[in-house]
Design a protein around this motif. Structure first.
Motif, PDB file in Angstrom:
ATOM      1  N   TYR A  45      37.335 -43.614 -25.591  1.00 41.33           N
ATOM      2  CA  TYR A  45      37.016 -43.840 -24.177  1.00 41.33           C
ATOM      3  C   TYR A  45      38.248 -43.572 -23.306  1.00 41.33           C
ATOM      4  CZ  TYR A  45      36.056 -46.495 -19.902  1.00 41.33           C
ATOM      5  OH  TYR A  45      35.907 -46.885 -18.598  1.00 41.33           O
ATOM      6  N   VAL A  46      39.399 -44.113 -23.742  1.00 39.26           N
ATOM      7  CA  VAL A  46      40.642 -43.900 -22.989  1.00 39.26           C
ATOM      8  C   VAL A  46      40.998 -42.422 -22.934  1.00 39.26           C
ATOM      9  CG1 VAL A  46      43.133 -44.309 -23.004  1.00 39.26           C
ATOM     10  CG2 VAL A  46      41.563 -46.205 -23.431  1.00 39.26           C
ATOM     11  N   ALA A  47      40.825 -41.729 -24.069  1.00 35.07           N
ATOM     12  CA  ALA A  47      41.159 -40.303 -24.127  1.00 35.07           C
ATOM     13  C   ALA A  47      40.314 -39.495 -23.153  1.00 35.07           C
ATOM     14  CB  ALA A  47      40.978 -39.788 -25.556  1.00 35.07           C
ATOM     15  N   VAL A  48      39.020 -39.806 -23.090  1.00 33.15           N
ATOM     16  CA  VAL A  48      38.124 -39.075 -22.188  1.00 33.15           C
ATOM     17  C   VAL A  48      38.501 -39.327 -20.728  1.00 33.15           C
ATOM     18  CG1 VAL A  48      35.742 -38.907 -21.367  1.00 33.15           C
ATOM     19  CG2 VAL A  48      36.216 -38.985 -23.820  1.00 33.15           C
ATOM     20  N   ARG A  49      38.813 -40.583 -20.415  1.00 35.39           N
ATOM     21  CA  ARG A  49      39.090 -40.938 -19.030  1.00 35.39           C
ATOM     22  C   ARG A  49      40.444 -40.418 -18.550  1.00 35.39           C
ATOM     23  NH1 ARG A  49      36.225 -45.026 -16.550  1.00 35.39           N
ATOM     24  NH2 ARG A  49      37.458 -44.329 -14.749  1.00 35.39           N
ATOM     25  N   THR A  50      41.406 -40.264 -19.446  1.00 35.78           N
ATOM     26  CA  THR A  50      42.776 -39.913 -19.020  1.00 35.78           C
ATOM     27  C   THR A  50      43.197 -38.505 -19.424  1.00 35.78           C
ATOM     28  OG1 THR A  50      43.739 -40.855 -21.052  1.00 35.78           O
ATOM     29  CG2 THR A  50      43.484 -42.327 -19.155  1.00 35.78           C
ATOM     30  N   ALA A  51      42.306 -37.756 -20.075  1.00 33.74           N
ATOM     31  CA  ALA A  51      42.697 -36.438 -20.592  1.00 33.74           C
ATOM     32  C   ALA A  51      43.170 -35.502 -19.487  1.00 33.74           C
ATOM     33  CB  ALA A  51      41.530 -35.818 -21.359  1.00 33.74           C
ATOM     34  N   LYS A  52      42.443 -35.449 -18.375  1.00 35.52           N
ATOM     35  CA  LYS A  52      42.817 -34.542 -17.290  1.00 35.52           C
ATOM     36  C   LYS A  52      44.182 -34.899 -16.728  1.00 35.52           C
ATOM     37  CE  LYS A  52      41.269 -32.782 -12.790  1.00 35.52           C
ATOM     38  NZ  LYS A  52      40.239 -32.855 -11.732  1.00 35.52           N
ATOM     39  N   ARG A  53      44.405 -36.188 -16.499  1.00 34.98           N
ATOM     40  CA  ARG A  53      45.697 -36.642 -15.976  1.00 34.98           C
ATOM     41  C   ARG A  53      46.824 -36.328 -16.949  1.00 34.98           C
ATOM     42  NH1 ARG A  53      46.790 -42.826 -16.559  1.00 34.98           N
ATOM     43  NH2 ARG A  53      47.075 -42.014 -18.686  1.00 34.98           N
ATOM     44  N   ASP A  54      46.599 -36.635 -18.240  1.00 37.19           N
ATOM     45  CA  ASP A  54      47.655 -36.456 -19.227  1.00 37.19           C
ATOM     46  C   ASP A  54      47.968 -34.988 -19.469  1.00 37.19           C
ATOM     47  OD1 ASP A  54      47.462 -39.157 -19.293  1.00 37.19           O
ATOM     48  OD2 ASP A  54      47.132 -39.328 -21.447  1.00 37.19           O
ATOM     49  N   LEU A  55      46.946 -34.146 -19.449  1.00 33.33           N
ATOM     50  CA  LEU A  55      47.179 -32.713 -19.641  1.00 33.33           C
ATOM     51  C   LEU A  55      47.924 -32.126 -18.454  1.00 33.33           C
ATOM     52  CD1 LEU A  55      43.786 -31.617 -21.243  1.00 33.33           C
ATOM     53  CD2 LEU A  55      46.017 -31.790 -22.359  1.00 33.33           C
ATOM     54  N   ASN A  56      47.613 -32.618 -17.261  1.00 34.13           N
ATOM     55  CA  ASN A  56      48.369 -32.185 -16.083  1.00 34.13           C
ATOM     56  C   ASN A  56      49.830 -32.621 -16.190  1.00 34.13           C
ATOM     57  OD1 ASN A  56      48.786 -31.175 -13.359  1.00 34.13           O
ATOM     58  ND2 ASN A  56      48.804 -33.298 -12.700  1.00 34.13           N
ATOM     59  N   GLY A  57      50.041 -33.858 -16.644  1.00 28.31           N
ATOM     60  CA  GLY A  57      51.395 -34.339 -16.849  1.00 28.31           C
ATOM     61  C   GLY A  57      52.130 -33.528 -17.901  1.00 28.31           C
ATOM     62  N   LEU A  58      51.425 -33.152 -18.974  1.00 24.43           N
ATOM     63  CA  LEU A  58      52.023 -32.329 -20.030  1.00 24.43           C
ATOM     64  C   LEU A  58      52.416 -30.964 -19.489  1.00 24.43           C
ATOM     65  CD1 LEU A  58      52.742 -31.959 -23.021  1.00 24.43           C
ATOM     66  CD2 LEU A  58      50.392 -31.188 -23.403  1.00 24.43           C
ATOM     67  N   TYR A  59      51.565 -30.390 -18.644  1.00 27.20           N
ATOM     68  CA  TYR A  59      51.853 -29.093 -18.042  1.00 27.20           C
ATOM     69  C   TYR A  59      53.132 -29.153 -17.202  1.00 27.20           C
ATOM     70  CZ  TYR A  59      51.546 -25.306 -14.613  1.00 27.20           C
ATOM     71  OH  TYR A  59      51.831 -24.245 -13.800  1.00 27.20           O
ATOM     72  N   VAL A  60      53.248 -30.206 -16.378  1.00 28.82           N
ATOM     73  CA  VAL A  60      54.444 -30.370 -15.551  1.00 28.82           C
ATOM     74  C   VAL A  60      55.679 -30.559 -16.429  1.00 28.82           C
ATOM     75  CG1 VAL A  60      55.595 -31.899 -13.892  1.00 28.82           C
ATOM     76  CG2 VAL A  60      53.189 -31.291 -13.569  1.00 28.82           C
ATOM     77  N   LEU A  61      55.556 -31.388 -17.455  1.00 33.97           N
ATOM     78  CA  LEU A  61      56.682 -31.653 -18.353  1.00 33.97           C
ATOM     79  C   LEU A  61      57.159 -30.379 -19.034  1.00 33.97           C
ATOM     80  CD1 LEU A  61      58.438 -33.909 -19.694  1.00 33.97           C
ATOM     81  CD2 LEU A  61      56.727 -33.956 -21.512  1.00 33.97           C
ATOM     82  N   LEU A  62      56.216 -29.605 -19.566  1.00 34.44           N
ATOM     83  CA  LEU A  62      56.580 -28.369 -20.263  1.00 34.44           C
ATOM     84  C   LEU A  62      57.190 -27.343 -19.313  1.00 34.44           C
ATOM     85  CD1 LEU A  62      53.538 -27.963 -22.688  1.00 34.44           C
ATOM     86  CD2 LEU A  62      55.852 -28.754 -23.227  1.00 34.44           C
ATOM     87  N   ARG A  63      56.687 -27.303 -18.088  1.00 39.05           N
ATOM     88  CA  ARG A  63      57.217 -26.355 -17.111  1.00 39.05           C
ATOM     89  C   ARG A  63      58.671 -26.686 -16.765  1.00 39.05           C
ATOM     90  NH1 ARG A  63      53.830 -24.240 -11.812  1.00 39.05           N
ATOM     91  NH2 ARG A  63      55.186 -22.458 -11.348  1.00 39.05           N
ATOM     92  N   VAL A  64      58.949 -27.976 -16.565  1.00 39.86           N
ATOM     93  CA  VAL A  64      60.318 -28.392 -16.259  1.00 39.86           C
ATOM     94  C   VAL A  64      61.226 -28.145 -17.468  1.00 39.86           C
ATOM     95  CG1 VAL A  64      61.793 -30.360 -15.696  1.00 39.86           C
ATOM     96  CG2 VAL A  64      59.591 -30.084 -14.534  1.00 39.86           C
ATOM     97  N   LYS A  65      60.730 -28.461 -18.681  1.00 43.51           N
ATOM     98  CA  LYS A  65      61.531 -28.249 -19.896  1.00 43.51           C
ATOM     99  C   LYS A  65      61.858 -26.772 -20.075  1.00 43.51           C
ATOM    100  CE  LYS A  65      60.820 -30.520 -23.745  1.00 43.51           C
ATOM    101  NZ  LYS A  65      61.924 -31.480 -23.902  1.00 43.51           N
TER     102      LYS A  65
END
Length: 571
Positions: A45-65
């Motif tokens: 349930y948590v994964a479904v609800r937060t996947a979009k937010r977390d993937l966006n955060g991952l994208y930002v993190l990888l871009r900065v890295k």
């Protein structure tokens, strides 16, 4: 651990069924059933609800890295990144000084930085030397630290509210060989001039009287820079991306300010996370009314100019009455603020949704962090009231955690293995970030004082033999409890003394006068009870005084007050 055990059990069931010849569909269905039946549904349930937010955060993190990796590979520094920004936007406005309306294009700002660099070299300053800057916010402050950085000299950005002992401490701990101050702070410099190191050279910007110049033995920086060369300095950069850029000081509400080390990669990281997390654009104009001695104003704000080529309007001091007038005049599309500013503009305590509705704000992007921390978080999806998040499905990508602390001792709570105990959703705790000195996103550069640095590091936090940064953010001083055993305490003399020694934000708003001091069996002051009771006169019979800033005195409280503590939640 619970989710790992649940997953292991479900995979075990899947393997067992296949061993006995069950088909793949039946085996998968059974494994999923075991997973959900043993509590895995919550993770799902948590994964479904937060996947979009977390993937966006991952994208930002990888871009900065990725950008950090490129800059480290190329041996870049903040001045070299700025040089590329100037090349791309030579005639675009870089900084606008709201007080005068003056505008510096990127080329003009770069030329002024070059003049600063030549001046620094003429003083004999070399890479690693420190020069203190003591002035209210103005574009020249940016040109000074950036120009000094061009020749490896590090600026110490001094809080312009500091006086006497606190000011002397900040100048001393940085080891500054020179001090540049603005004329509005000449009196503050005069108070400490006799205690400065004899070798320290003083420069001023603005107009001083001849008597002031003689008394301070200060040199006029404006005329010196006006005659300095504007071409790049003859200097071979000896610093790298993880070397020191400048110092920013903690507020010092609970003691003397600490000089936090800001390296080039940290400056880039803070600015880049703000740019990508909140989807800024190169044509945005930022209204920066925060002090430039602070990382919020000088890195998160001005950093968008230095790194990404945005125009930044620099405000000398925040003004609620002129805020929107300034934004309209300069066509600002992004406003930078700290929590209190929204309340000042709206004049009510509950701000987020009301603020957006009243002023037509399309997006609010909030973040939590400190100049020196490695555990900054950001609210990227506009969730009302949140200042950030910690991914539940990708926790190891950015290893931060809320851990439990003993509210009486403020010591970390540990389990039987000696590791810190994570908070459950909804529980308050202390934010920590795992330290990896090889990773610019996770390194902790500490302070000029090694002792202060050691106090912010804990060990055996996530696992054995690791280390982590301890947050604990300093805030405005609220209440001072004073034991007046003899009954001779004088509020007026107390206020006079703290006005001399403490900046306004560090002066206690409330005084609680007690006839005695409560101590533990080992004679330690019982701070917990005082923290719990605060200044609520319904709970204590102690006298409560309130600071009336306009009247310039402490006044006896005859009303009822409530106090609140704000904790970062693990939800």
């Amino acid at each position: 651990m619970h989710y790992a055990a649940t997953a292991s059990l479900s995979f075990g069931s899947l393997g067992l069924l296949r061993l006995f010849g069950a088909s793949w569909p039946w085996s998968l269905a059974a494994g999923l059933g075991v997973y959900l039946g043993t509590g895995g549904w919550r993770y799902f349930y948590v994964a479904v609800r937060t996947a979009k937010r977390d993937l966006n955060g991952l994208y930002v993190l990888l871009r900065v890295k990725l950008w950090i990796w490129r800059y480290m590979r190329n041996g870049s520094t903040v001045p070299s990144i700025f040089a590329q920004t100037v090349k791309h936007h030579p005639n675009k406005p870089a900084l606008v000084y709201e007080a005068t309306g003056e505008t510096w294009t990127f080329s003009q700002l770069d030329q002024l930085c070059n003049a600063v660099a030549h001046w620094a070299l003429s003083q004999g300053w070399t890479s690693g030397d420190v020069v203190a800057l003591f002035m209210e916010s103005r574009p020249l402050q940016v040109a000074l630290w950036l120009g000094l950085a061009k020749v490896g000299v590090e600026a110490a950005l001094i809080n312009f509210n500091l006086r006497r002992d606190s000011l002397l401490h900040c100048l001393g701990v940085s080891g500054a060989r020179g001090l540049v101050f603005a004329v509005e702070l000449a009196d503050a410099v005069s108070e400490v001039s006799s205690s400065l190191a004899p070798s320290a050279i003083l420069f001023y910007t603005g107009d001083l009287t001849p008597d002031q110049v003689d008394a301070l033995n200060a040199k006029p920086l404006d005329s010196i820079l006006a005659s300095s060369p504007r071409h790049p300095p003859p200097y071979t950069q000896s610093k790298g991306f993880n070397d020191r850029l400048f110092y920013i000081y903690t507020s010092g509400t609970t003691g003397l300010p600490k000089a936090a080390i800001v390296v080039h990669s940290r400056y880039y990281r803070i600015a880049a996370f703000g740019y990508y997390s909140f989807r800024m654009r190169p044509d945005d104009v930022i209204y920066d009314c925060l002090p430039l001695y602070h990382s919020a104003g000088n890195i998160m704000g001005v950093g968008q100019c230095v790194i990404h080529g945005l125009t930044v309007v620099v405000k000398k001091k925040f003004s609620a009455s002129r805020f929107w007038e300034d934004c309209i005049r300069h066509n600002c599309t992004v406003v930078q603020y700290i929590g209190e500013i929204c309340r000042y503009l709206l004049s009510q305590p509950v701000v987020w949704e009301a603020f957006m509705e009243r002023f037509g704000i399309k997006q609010i992007g909030e973040f939590y962090g400190a100049t020196e921390c490695n555990c900054s978080i950001a609210n990227m999806d506009g969730k009302v009231g949140a200042c950030g998040f910690n991914s539940r499905i990708l926790p190891n990508v950015y290893p931060i955690r809320l851990v439990k602390v003993d509210e009486d001792t403020m010591e970390l709570v540990r389990n039987k293995e000696g590791l810190c105990v994570p908070c459950r959703p909804g529980e308050p705790g202390l934010l920590v970030g795992k330290i990896n000195q090889q990773d610019p996103l996770r390194r902790f550069d500490g302070y000029a004082s090694q002792d202060a640095t050691r106090k912010k590091i804990a060990h055996n936090v996530f696992k054995k033999n690791d280390s982590a940064y301890l947050s604990g953010v300093e805030g405005k001083a609220g209440m001072a409890a004073i034991a007046d055993i003899a009954g001779g305490f004088n509020c007026e003399s107390f206020l006079r003394e703290i006005q001399k020694a403490l900046p306004p934000y560090a002066r206690p708003v409330f005084l609680r006068i007690s006839p005695h001091v409560d101590t533990t069996g080992t004679f330690k002051i019982q701070k917990t009870r005082l923290q719990r009771e605060g200044y609520d006169p319904r709970i204590t019979t102690d006298q409560i005084y309130i600071l009336n800033s306009r009247a310039g005195r402490y006044e006896l409280d005859t009303t009822h007050f409530f106090f609140f503590f704000f904790f970062l939640s693990s939800t």
